[in-house]
Design an enzyme around this catalytic site. Structure first.
Site, mmCIF file in Angstrom:
data_model
loop_
_atom_site.group_PDB
_atom_site.id
_atom_site.type_symbol
_atom_site.label_atom_id
_atom_site.label_comp_id
_atom_site.label_asym_id
_atom_site.label_seq_id
_atom_site.Cartn_x
_atom_site.Cartn_y
_atom_site.Cartn_z
ATOM 1 C CG ASN A 230 -0.164 -0.062 2.503
ATOM 2 O OD1 ASN A 230 0.574 0.861 2.831
ATOM 3 N ND2 ASN A 230 -0.295 -1.157 3.230
ATOM 4 C CG ASP B 186 -6.478 -5.537 6.509
ATOM 5 O OD1 ASP B 186 -5.930 -5.443 7.624
ATOM 6 O OD2 ASP B 186 -7.160 -4.620 6.005
ATOM 7 C CB ILE C 23 0.868 -6.765 14.530
ATOM 8 C CG1 ILE C 23 1.266 -7.565 13.288
ATOM 9 C CG2 ILE C 23 2.042 -6.612 15.488
ATOM 10 C CD1 ILE C 23 2.221 -6.847 12.348
ATOM 11 C CE LYS D 149 -10.112 0.447 11.888
ATOM 12 N NZ LYS D 149 -9.564 1.115 10.757
HETATM 13 O O1 C5P Z 1 -6.094 -1.813 9.541
HETATM 14 P P1 C5P Z 1 -6.724 -1.147 10.727
HETATM 15 O O2 C5P Z 1 -7.425 0.120 10.388
HETATM 16 O O3 C5P Z 1 -7.522 -2.078 11.586
HETATM 17 O O4 C5P Z 1 -5.482 -0.686 11.625
HETATM 18 C C1 C5P Z 1 -5.663 -0.107 12.876
HETATM 19 C C2 C5P Z 1 -4.431 -0.288 13.713
HETATM 20 O O5 C5P Z 1 -4.107 -1.678 13.823
HETATM 21 C C3 C5P Z 1 -3.182 0.385 13.200
HETATM 22 O O6 C5P Z 1 -2.547 0.927 14.334
HETATM 23 C C4 C5P Z 1 -2.361 -0.741 12.582
HETATM 24 O O7 C5P Z 1 -0.973 -0.511 12.724
HETATM 25 C C5 C5P Z 1 -2.780 -1.944 13.405
HETATM 26 N N1 C5P Z 1 -2.802 -3.194 12.627
HETATM 27 C C6 C5P Z 1 -1.920 -4.223 12.931
HETATM 28 N N2 C5P Z 1 -1.952 -5.402 12.239
HETATM 29 C C7 C5P Z 1 -2.846 -5.588 11.251
HETATM 30 C C8 C5P Z 1 -3.754 -4.566 10.918
HETATM 31 C C9 C5P Z 1 -3.692 -3.384 11.627
HETATM 32 O O8 C5P Z 1 -1.089 -4.052 13.836
HETATM 33 N N3 C5P Z 1 -2.862 -6.727 10.605
#
Ligand code: C5P
Length: 400
Positions: A210, A279, A307, A337
């Site tokens: 991305n 994702d 993570i 979130k």
């Molecule tokens: O993708 P999303 O909007 O859910 O991301 C929200 C938070 O979760 C961000 O801080 C991102 O770094 C973390 N995240 C992560 N691992 C993922 C997806 C998101 O640590 N697979």
């Protein structure tokens, strides 16, 4: 940017070849908004003339103890009154020896003795002069006296030898001085961050990724160091320089990022997930380049681990901070979130405000509600986020 706006810095220049870097440092300081007063020793003036420093600072250079420009004739007292810092760069072995023993036989050494602001020195000398036990004793004494020692670095020296003793580069000195002047609410804390995109390999030359630039995560890592924290940064593929003082671990995929985080996690007080983690990843990574075939191609994808959610779900979870980059409904999505991932804080921004650029406009969502930070440069915004994290952690401590 204007990181030194409203600050006056006194720069002492002593007699070393590295004095040419002091001229560059003055230029950077002035560009960053500082007022700079240069105090030049007689030996320093053998390397770079006062005219150079005068032109770069727009101010007369201070050279003599008996300078009559100060109303009371006491330049050695007046020069550091109201200054943010006194930095001696380059600081020769001889000057360090004078400082360590409190000599005051020229303007700069007297200014140092009579100072009314913090003193920093950037040693610059031949490696054997640095290794000499007399110099080592003097440096240890200066440290014990509360003087900050910047560098020196390892590298090629003007004398042709290679070793420890090279003065830090002007940009590094600027960074270190700036960090020194920041408040230290994260002192003694250990912070782990993720930043940048991840790259999920499809074949040896292609992958899913991305457009995250990593700039916000790197700015946050730097702000955490400036606030006194010990910082580890797990970075996806980005071409950004590592902020000074940050331990960096480079990874490519989300799974590698998760593994690196798990390894680095023990003992961390704060975890900040800034990375735009993919994702999904391809179910299969082809060992060879995928050849052009029929008119369409279907990729099977597997979900990547979350993570941040996994770290926050641990019984020994550190203080967890997430980011929410949204294209709409910022408040609902970000707060959603925060609750779903069990985070203490979510930094929300609209993608149109932050992605890729040097500025950002963010709102912080915590248990007490939403807090809008003033929009600005990512480094400025990062400092605001770190100050908020420090306040929340302080409050948490107060409740226990
Ligand atoms: O993708 P999303 O909007 O859910 O991301 C929200 C938070 O979760 C961000 O801080 C991102 O770094 C973390 N995240 C992560 N691992 C993922 C997806 C998101 O640590 N697979």
């Amino acid at each position: 940017m204007n990181e030194f706006q409203g600050k006056r810095v006194v720069l002492g220049v002593t007699g070393g070849v590295a004095a040419y870097k002091a001229a560059e440092l003055v230029r950077l300081l002035v560009k960053a908004g500082a007022e700079v007063d240069v105090a030049l020793t007689a030996a320093g003036a053998q390397f770079v003339g006062a005219a150079t420093f005068q032109a770069l600072t727009g101010r007369r250079v201070w050279q003599a103890l008996w300078d009559e420009r100060m109303d009371n004739g006491m330049a050695h007292i007046g020069l550091t009154r109201g200054a943010a810092a006194l930095l001696v760069a380059p600081a020769t072995a001889d000057f360090l020896a004078k400082l360590a023993h409190g000599f005051a036989d020229d303007l700069l050494s007297t200014v140092c003795l009579a100072r009314d602001c913090p003193l920093l020195v950037a040693p610059a000398m031949n490696r054997q002069m640095l290794e000499n036990s007399a110099t080592q004793r003097n440096v240890a004494q200066l440290r014990a006296d509360g003087v900050s020692i910047l560098g020196p670095a390892h590298g090629e020296q003007a004398c042709g030898e290679v070793g420890e003793g090279r003065m830090l580069e002007a940009a590094e000195l600027l960074d270190d001085l700036h960090a020194f002047l920041q408040p230290k609410p994260m002192s003694g804390k250990r912070v782990l961050l993720t930043a940048g995109p991840t790259f999920e390999m499809l074949d040896p030359v292609r992958g899913l990724t991305n457009s995250s630039s990593g700039k916000m995560g790197f700015a946050l890592a730097r702000a955490c160091v400036e606030a006194g924290a010990e910082v580890t940064l797990v970075a996806g593929p980005v071409a950004l320089a590592t902020p000074r003082g940050v331990r960096r671990i480079d990874v490519q995929s989300a799974v590698q990022m998760g593994d690196a985080v798990t390894l680095a996690l023990p003992g961390q007080n704060v975890f900040i997930g800034v990375a735009a983690v993919a994702d999904y990843r391809p179910q299969k990574t082809s060992a060879h380049k995928i050849k052009k075939g029929p008119s369409s191609l279907t990729l099977q994808l597997d979900a990547n681990p979350d993570i941040l959610a996994e770290v926050a779900a641990r019984p020994d979870a550190p203080f967890c901070v997430g980011f929410a980059a949204e294209s709409q409904d910022l408040a609902a999505n970000a707060e959603g979130k925060r609750v779903a991932k069990k985070l203490a804080l979510v930094v929300g921004n609209l993608v149109q405000d932050g992605l890729g650029g040097d500025t950002n406009a963010v709102t912080l969502f915590d248990a007490a509600g939403a807090h809008v930070l003033p929009p600005g440069d990512k480094s400025e915004v990062a400092r605001g986020i770190v100050a908020h994290i420090a306040r929340l952690m302080e409050k948490q401590l107060g409740q226990h």
